[in-house]
Design a protein around this motif. Structure first.
Motif, PDB file in Angstrom:
ATOM      1  N   LYS A  81      -0.188  -4.445   1.349  1.00  0.00           N
ATOM      2  CA  LYS A  81      -0.587  -4.337   2.607  1.00  0.00           C
ATOM      3  C   LYS A  81       0.372  -4.628   3.498  1.00  0.00           C
ATOM      4  CE  LYS A  81      -5.385  -5.510   1.319  1.00  0.00           C
ATOM      5  NZ  LYS A  81      -6.407  -6.491   1.418  1.00  0.00           N
ATOM      6  N   GLU A  82       1.349  -5.330   3.228  1.00  0.00           N
ATOM      7  CA  GLU A  82       2.583  -5.862   4.131  1.00  0.00           C
ATOM      8  C   GLU A  82       3.574  -5.097   4.296  1.00  0.00           C
ATOM      9  OE1 GLU A  82       4.159  -9.499   2.760  1.00  0.00           O
ATOM     10  OE2 GLU A  82       2.526 -10.764   3.073  1.00  0.00           O
ATOM     11  N   SER A 129      -1.657  -7.012  -4.301  1.00  0.00           N
ATOM     12  CA  SER A 129      -2.245  -6.052  -3.284  1.00  0.00           C
ATOM     13  C   SER A 129      -2.092  -6.591  -1.818  1.00  0.00           C
ATOM     14  CB  SER A 129      -3.948  -5.976  -3.323  1.00  0.00           C
ATOM     15  OG  SER A 129      -4.267  -7.370  -3.253  1.00  0.00           O
ATOM     16  N   ASN A 130      -1.602  -7.992  -1.693  1.00  0.00           N
ATOM     17  CA  ASN A 130      -1.189  -8.564  -0.417  1.00  0.00           C
ATOM     18  C   ASN A 130       0.182  -8.043  -0.014  1.00  0.00           C
ATOM     19  OD1 ASN A 130      -3.667  -9.755   0.128  1.00  0.00           O
ATOM     20  ND2 ASN A 130      -2.957 -11.728  -0.808  1.00  0.00           N
ATOM     21  N   LYS A 136      -4.313  -9.943  -7.027  1.00  0.00           N
ATOM     22  CA  LYS A 136      -4.389 -10.209  -5.460  1.00  0.00           C
ATOM     23  C   LYS A 136      -3.145 -10.438  -4.722  1.00  0.00           C
ATOM     24  CE  LYS A 136      -7.775 -13.301  -4.043  1.00  0.00           C
ATOM     25  NZ  LYS A 136      -8.402 -14.360  -3.861  1.00  0.00           N
TER      26      LYS A 136
END
Length: 64
Positions: A62-63, A58-59, A55
């Motif tokens: 995304k940034e 993946s964050n 998690k």
């Protein structure tokens, strides 16, 4: 095994500091050569820690 892809020292330090003797448990033997393995509670904690790691990764993507 997952430890071929993820560095165990960093993972256990950051996500599971309460798990002790993880190096022995990964190797399957303690210092005396007796067999040792992760108990079910540690296995569940490792799964939860891996989910949190994925998690977090993946964050981070995304940034970008």
């Amino acid at each position: 095994m997952i430890w071929n892809y993820i560095k165990a020292d960093s993972f256990f330090r950051d996500y599971l500091p309460h798990v002790k003797n993880y190096k022995h448990k990964i190797r399957g033997k303690n210092g005396r050569g007796n067999p040792v393995e992760f108990p079910p509670a540690d296995k569940a904690a490792i799964k939860a820690g891996l989910e949190q790691l994925f998690k977090d990764l993946s964050n981070d993507f995304k940034e970008l």
